[in-house]
Design a protein around this motif. Structure first.
Motif, PDB file in Angstrom:
ATOM      1  N   GLY A 191       0.795  -1.225   0.000  1.00 37.93           N
ATOM      2  CA  GLY A 191       0.000   0.000   0.000  1.00 37.93           C
ATOM      3  C   GLY A 191       0.822   1.266   0.000  1.00 37.93           C
ATOM      4  O   GLY A 191       0.313   2.336   0.328  1.00 37.93           O
ATOM      5  N   TRP A 221      -6.150  -3.464  -3.311  1.00 33.21           N
ATOM      6  CA  TRP A 221      -5.994  -2.093  -2.807  1.00 33.21           C
ATOM      7  C   TRP A 221      -7.382  -1.491  -2.559  1.00 33.21           C
ATOM      8  O   TRP A 221      -7.791  -0.556  -3.248  1.00 33.21           O
ATOM      9  CB  TRP A 221      -5.232  -1.245  -3.819  1.00 33.21           C
ATOM     10  CG  TRP A 221      -3.777  -1.546  -3.960  1.00 33.21           C
ATOM     11  CD1 TRP A 221      -2.762  -1.104  -3.155  1.00 33.21           C
ATOM     12  CD2 TRP A 221      -3.146  -2.320  -4.991  1.00 33.21           C
ATOM     13  NE1 TRP A 221      -1.547  -1.542  -3.627  1.00 33.21           N
ATOM     14  CE2 TRP A 221      -1.750  -2.294  -4.756  1.00 33.21           C
ATOM     15  CE3 TRP A 221      -3.616  -3.010  -6.115  1.00 33.21           C
ATOM     16  CZ2 TRP A 221      -0.843  -2.953  -5.567  1.00 33.21           C
ATOM     17  CZ3 TRP A 221      -2.712  -3.680  -6.920  1.00 33.21           C
ATOM     18  CH2 TRP A 221      -1.342  -3.650  -6.649  1.00 33.21           C
ATOM     19  N   HIS A 224      -7.466   2.402  -1.920  1.00 36.44           N
ATOM     20  CA  HIS A 224      -6.776   3.280  -2.867  1.00 36.44           C
ATOM     21  C   HIS A 224      -7.685   3.625  -4.040  1.00 36.44           C
ATOM     22  O   HIS A 224      -8.428   2.765  -4.529  1.00 36.44           O
ATOM     23  CB  HIS A 224      -5.512   2.606  -3.414  1.00 36.44           C
ATOM     24  CG  HIS A 224      -4.399   2.501  -2.438  1.00 36.44           C
ATOM     25  ND1 HIS A 224      -4.511   1.858  -1.223  1.00 36.44           N
ATOM     26  CD2 HIS A 224      -3.112   2.941  -2.495  1.00 36.44           C
ATOM     27  CE1 HIS A 224      -3.363   1.916  -0.574  1.00 36.44           C
ATOM     28  NE2 HIS A 224      -2.488   2.575  -1.320  1.00 36.44           N
TER      29      HIS A 224
END
Length: 356
Positions: free
Chosen positions: A161, A194, A197
Motif C-alpha cells: 500500500g 488495494w 486506494h
C-alpha cells in the motif's frame, strides 16, 4: 512476514506527514516557551515576549517542515512561508482568545495554557496547512496492466500500500502494438488488493465505450485519449453520471490545442510522456515535459490536476511538475521497490499551486 512489512509501510506512509508535523509542532512550542521564559527579559510585557517567541517558533517550525517533512521545492519556499506564517498566526490568535476567555492573568499558568490550547487546535491548524500550505506532495500511482499476462499479486507483493493510487492500463488492439489480450479481471483484482486506494483506469482504446460497462464498479477515475473515435463529451458525461472522476490523455502526435475545449470539464489532464503507449521502460520525451510546464501556467483557471505517465524515475521527476505521477519499471524493476517508491517521492515534491 511480508504482509506485516507492507502493513507497517502503508501505515507509516499514510501517517508520516502527521507524525512529522506533531513532532515539529511540539519542538516549536517548546522553543517558543523557552525563549519567552528563559531568554527574553521577563520584565517585558507578556504580549511582546509572546510575539517575539512566536516569530522564532514559526520560523523554526517552517524550516523543519519545509526541509525535512514536506520537502518544499526551493523556488517556492518564500510563497509557502507566507501561507505557513498566516495560518500559524491565526492558530496562535485562537489560542490567545481561549486564554483570554479563561480570564487567567497568572503568568505561571501561561505555559500550560499555551500547550493545552495548541493541542486542542492542532487538527484545525494541520488541516489548513495540508490544504493550503503544504499541498505539494506527490500522488504516486503504480502501473498495472489489465492484460492476460500481468501478475497483479506480484506487484502488490512488491509495493503493498505504499503507493497513493493504482493506475490500471487497458490496452487493446486499436491503440497498442501487439498487446496482450485484455483481461478486466486484473482491474477487479487491483480493487480487491488495494480496497482503500483510488483506482484509475487508463483506457488506451479508440473505442473506450466498449469497455466501460464492465469497468464502472471497479474504477474510480477514467482516462480517455484525445484521439479516440468515441465522443469525449459523451464519455465525460457518462463518468459524471456515474459519479466518477474523469480525465483526458495527450500523447505524442496530438495537437496541444486539442486539449483546450475539454479543460473546463475534466478533473485530470494526463500527459503520456513516452513514444509507444502500453510499453514500460521507455525514456520520457522532452516535448511531454514542456507541455506540463505550459499546462501548469493555465490550470488555475480551469481547476484540473496534472497527471504524468511514462518514464518517471528519480532522475527526471524534478523536471515533471505534475501532482499525480505514474511509475512502473522504475519501481518494479528496482532491487528494493519500496525504497524506489520513497526515492521518487524524495527526489522532488510537486511545487505549490501557481496562479495562472
Amino acid at each position: 512476514m511480508q504482509t506485516l512489512r507492507h502493513r507497517f509501510m502503508t501505515t507509516w506512509y499514510r501517517s508520516r506527514y502527521l507524525v512529522g508535523f506533531i513532532l515539529i509542532g511540539f519542538v516549536s512550542i517548546c522553543l517558543e516557551l523557552a525563549l519567552m521564559y528563559a531568554v527574553i527579559p521577563t520584565e517585558w510585557p507578556r504580549p511582546v515576549r509572546a510575539g517575539l517567541a512566536l516569530a522564532c517558533g514559526i520560523g523554526v517550525g517552517y524550516l523543519l517542515n519545509a526541509k525535512l517533512n514536506f520537502q518544499v521545492a526551493p523556488k517556492y519556499l518564500a510563497s509557502t512561508f507566507m501561507k505557513y506564517a498566516a495560518i500559524s498566526v491565526l492558530s496562535f490568535s485562537l489560542n490567545m482568545a481561549v486564554i483570554y476567555y479563561l480570564h487567567d492573568t497568572n503568568e505561571s499558568n501561561y505555559w500550560w495554557q499555551r500547550m493545552a490550547t495548541a493541542g486542542v487546535l492542532f487538527l484545525f491548524a494541520y488541516g489548513l496547512h495540508r490544504c493550503f500550505t503544504f499541498d505539494q506532495a506527490r500522488n504516486l500511482g503504480i502501473a498495472v496492466y489489465a492484460s492476460a499476462d500481468e501478475d497483479v499479486d506480484m506487484i502488490f507483493g512488491a509495493v503493498g500500500g505504499s503507493c497513493d493510487h493504482v493506475h490500471v492500463d487497458l490496452v487493446d488492439e486499436s491503440m497498442g502494438e501487439n498487446p496482450a489480450p485484455v483481461n478486466l479481471f486484473k482491474l477487479r483484482q487491483a480493487r480487491q488488493l488495494w480496497p482503500t486506494h483510488p483506482i484509475a483506469l487508463h483506457v488506451m482504446s479508440s473505442q473506450p465505450s466498449r469497455w466501460l460497462p464492465a469497468a464502472w464498479n471497479d474504477a474510480d477515475w477514467f482516462l480517455f485519449h484525445l484521439d479516440c473515435e468515441d465522443s469525449l463529451y459523451d464519455l465525460i458525461f457518462s463518468c459524471r453520471e456515474k459519479k466518477k472522476k474523469v480525465g483526458i490523455v495527450w500523447r505524442l502526435g496530438n495537437q496541444q490545442s486539442q486539449l483546450m475545449q475539454y479543460l473546463p470539464h475534466v478533473d485530470f489532464v494526463m500527459i503520456l510522456g513516452i513514444a509507444k503507449p502500453g510499453q514500460s521502460g521507455q525514456k520520457t520525451c522532452p516535448e511531454a515535459i514542456e507541455l506540463v510546464t505550459i499546462l501548469n501556467s493555465v490550470r488555475g483557471r480551469y481547476g484540473f490536476e496534472l497527471m504524468f505517465d511514462g518514464g518517471v524515475n528519480p532522475g527526471n521527476i524534478a523536471d515533471i511538475e505534475a501532482k499525480y505521477v505514474v511509475s512502473a519499471s522504475a519501481v518494479l524493476r528496482a532491487d528494493n521497490p519500496l525504497l524506489a517508491v520513497h526515492e521518487i517521492r524524495r527526489s522532488s515534491h510537486f511545487p505549490a499551486k501557481k496562479a495562472a
